[in-house]
Structures are given as structure tokens and as C-alpha cells.
Design a protein around this motif. Structure first.
Motif, PDB file in Angstrom:
ATOM      1  N   TRP A  84       0.995  -0.974   0.109  1.00  0.00           N
ATOM      2  CA  TRP A  84      -0.154  -0.081   0.058  1.00  0.00           C
ATOM      3  C   TRP A  84       0.405   1.500  -0.207  1.00  0.00           C
ATOM      4  CZ3 TRP A  84      -5.368   1.707  -1.076  1.00  0.00           C
ATOM      5  CH2 TRP A  84      -5.051   3.119  -0.726  1.00  0.00           C
ATOM      6  N   ASN A  85       1.505   1.130   0.747  1.00  0.00           N
ATOM      7  CA  ASN A  85       2.760   2.474   0.792  1.00  0.00           C
ATOM      8  C   ASN A  85       4.010   2.772  -0.033  1.00  0.00           C
ATOM      9  OD1 ASN A  85       1.110   2.914   3.709  1.00  0.00           O
ATOM     10  ND2 ASN A  85       3.219   1.809   4.361  1.00  0.00           N
ATOM     11  N   ASN A 186       4.781 -10.003 -10.576  1.00  0.00           N
ATOM     12  CA  ASN A 186       5.308  -8.454 -11.702  1.00  0.00           C
ATOM     13  C   ASN A 186       5.665  -7.063 -11.288  1.00  0.00           C
ATOM     14  OD1 ASN A 186       2.465  -8.539 -13.581  1.00  0.00           O
ATOM     15  ND2 ASN A 186       1.564  -9.610 -12.480  1.00  0.00           N
ATOM     16  N   GLY A 187       6.809  -8.344 -11.265  1.00  0.00           N
ATOM     17  CA  GLY A 187       7.932  -7.540 -10.383  1.00  0.00           C
ATOM     18  C   GLY A 187       8.585  -6.585  -9.924  1.00  0.00           C
ATOM     19  N   GLY A 188       7.317  -7.127  -8.520  1.00  0.00           N
ATOM     20  CA  GLY A 188       7.128  -5.878  -7.265  1.00  0.00           C
ATOM     21  C   GLY A 188       6.298  -5.271  -7.550  1.00  0.00           C
ATOM     22  N   ARG A 189       5.257  -4.178  -8.748  1.00  0.00           N
ATOM     23  CA  ARG A 189       5.119  -3.826  -9.326  1.00  0.00           C
ATOM     24  C   ARG A 189       3.293  -4.320  -8.582  1.00  0.00           C
ATOM     25  NH1 ARG A 189       3.862  -2.449 -13.916  1.00  0.00           N
ATOM     26  NH2 ARG A 189       4.178  -4.407 -14.692  1.00  0.00           N
ATOM     27  N   VAL A 190       2.938  -2.715  -8.114  1.00  0.00           N
ATOM     28  CA  VAL A 190       1.537  -2.723  -7.800  1.00  0.00           C
ATOM     29  C   VAL A 190       0.482  -2.357  -9.040  1.00  0.00           C
ATOM     30  CG1 VAL A 190      -0.447  -1.403  -6.160  1.00  0.00           C
ATOM     31  CG2 VAL A 190       1.422  -1.687  -5.066  1.00  0.00           C
ATOM     32  N   ALA A 191       1.321  -2.077 -10.101  1.00  0.00           N
ATOM     33  CA  ALA A 191       0.819  -1.328 -11.868  1.00  0.00           C
ATOM     34  C   ALA A 191       0.137  -3.056 -12.207  1.00  0.00           C
ATOM     35  CB  ALA A 191       1.688  -0.918 -12.538  1.00  0.00           C
ATOM     36  N   GLY A 192       0.841  -3.691 -11.849  1.00  0.00           N
ATOM     37  CA  GLY A 192       0.916  -5.485 -12.360  1.00  0.00           C
ATOM     38  C   GLY A 192      -0.773  -5.614 -11.231  1.00  0.00           C
ATOM     39  N   LEU A 193      -1.033  -6.004 -10.770  1.00  0.00           N
ATOM     40  CA  LEU A 193      -1.988  -5.678  -9.731  1.00  0.00           C
ATOM     41  C   LEU A 193      -2.660  -5.612 -10.170  1.00  0.00           C
ATOM     42  CD1 LEU A 193      -3.680  -7.529  -6.955  1.00  0.00           C
ATOM     43  CD2 LEU A 193      -3.043  -5.913  -5.582  1.00  0.00           C
TER      44      LEU A 193
END
Length: 204
Positions: A84-85, A186-193
Motif C-alpha cells: 500500500w505504501n 509482476n516485478g513487485g509492481r502494484v501496477a501489475g495487480l
């Protein structure tokens, strides 16, 4: 991303209005939390039993009930965990919007499979300073009963459900693990979720 246990939990929500409250329990435990859940269940059942409503009207009403009964923003943040952060404000906003839409659409679509399960309360216990766990059983027409616990947070004379535990498994913890797995893949990207949620919602 929503498991079979999640569907059982939402079927359990429909059954709330059919709770059987043992007399001994009615005199103990967090009666205000129980009354809150009872009212929420009655309203949910009335919504989906009203055949004069179109599907969209029922879904709109259910969304209102979901936000009334569940602390969806809190659950969404907790499920995302440490990510989240790491998310930008724009990603946080988009994630919360998609998370709510996913829950509402998935549960509403599956309510047509509701087969008349009913609830009975089996106990209640405090869970921290502001929380209560209300233990219940979902009594099914076919198969053994399912143990479901509802974590209710009380604050400023209001109540919100913040987790559902089915047969000892927390829905919040389960979904948190699932979401973290998607982010990590997804490489640790929130955008992937967010992309995965967007695709899932689009299929609904």
C-alpha cells in the motif's frame, strides 16, 4: 482471486437473516455486534428476494449494503499490506475502486447459486480492544455444516465487518497472500495487480 471459501462467506452473508440465537447467548457477548449483523442480514435477504428489482437495481442495493456492513477501504488496504505504501496515490485510488468492484460484482454474480443455507450462532468472544468474533455455523441442505466467524470492529457506536474466517481460514489473510503473489510475479509492481484486477473485473 476469489476462492471457493470467499463464495461460502458470501452465501453465509445471505443466510444472516435466518440466524437462530440460543437464549443463553442472547444474554451475553456483544449483543450490539450481533444485532448489527442480524439487521444487515435481513436487509441483504430482502434485497435479493425482491423479484421486482432488476439485476442492476439489486447489485446497486447490494453495493450499498456491502459498504454499510463491511469496512471495504480498510480491508482493501490491509489486503494490499506493505505494498500500500509503495503505491502512488493514483494507484491506491484505482486499486480501491477495482477492489470494491471485484467484490461486489463477483459476489452478486454468484448469489444466483444461493441454495438456502441458514445460520446458527455458536458463540462470541472479544478479539482485541475494539473487535469481537461472532462464531456461527452455516447449515447446508447438502453436506456438513461450515464454521464461519465474523470479525466485527466497534468504534464510536458503529460496527463494521473487517474479516470473515471460514473453517479457520481468514479471507483477508488468504486474499493478502494471493495479491502479494500477483505483485511479486509482476516485478513487485502494484501496477501489475491493478492490471490483473482490471482484467478480472472486465470479465465480470
Amino acid at each position: 482471486m476469489l476462492t471457493r471459501r470467499s463464495f461460502i462467506a458470501c452465501a453465509a452473508l445471505l443466510a444472516l437473516g435466518s440466524w437462530v440465537v440460543p437464549p443463553a447467548f442472547a444474554q451475553s457477548g456483544d449483543k450490539s455486534a450481533v444485532a448489527f449483523i442480524q439487521t444487515l442480514g435481513n436487509e441483504t435477504i430482502a434485497t435479493f428476494a425482491d423479484k421486482s428489482l432488476s439485476r442492476q437495481q439489486a447489485v446497486t442495493r447490494f453495493k450499498s449494503l456491502l459498504n454499510k456492513g463491511f469496512d471495504v477501504p480498510y480491508i482493501g488496504r490491509w489486503v494490499l499490506g506493505r505494498y500500500w505504501n509503495q503505491a502512488s496515490p493514483q494507484e491506491q485510488q484505482e486499486y480501491q475502486r477495482l477492489f470494491e468492484q471485484l467484490v461486489v460484482e463477483t459476489y452478486a454474480n454468484r448469489f444466483v447459486d444461493y441454495a438456502g443455507e441458514t445460520f446458527k450462532i455458536t458463540g462470541s468472544a472479544p478479539a482485541g480492544e475494539n473487535d469481537s468474533m461472532v462464531a456461527t455455523q452455516v447449515v447446508r441442505t447438502n453436506g456438513p455444516p461450515i464454521n464461519v466467524e465474523w470479525r466485527v470492529r466497534s468504534r464510536d457506536s458503529s460496527h463494521k465487518i473487517i474479516d470473515v474466517v471460514v473453517e479457520g481460514v481468514s479471507m483477508g489473510v488468504t486474499q493478502r497472500s494471493e495479491f502479494a503473489s500477483v505483485i511479486q510475479s509482476n516485478g513487485g509492481r502494484v501496477a501489475g495487480l491493478i492490471d490483473a484486477l482490471r482484467q478480472r473485473v472486465g470479465k465480470g
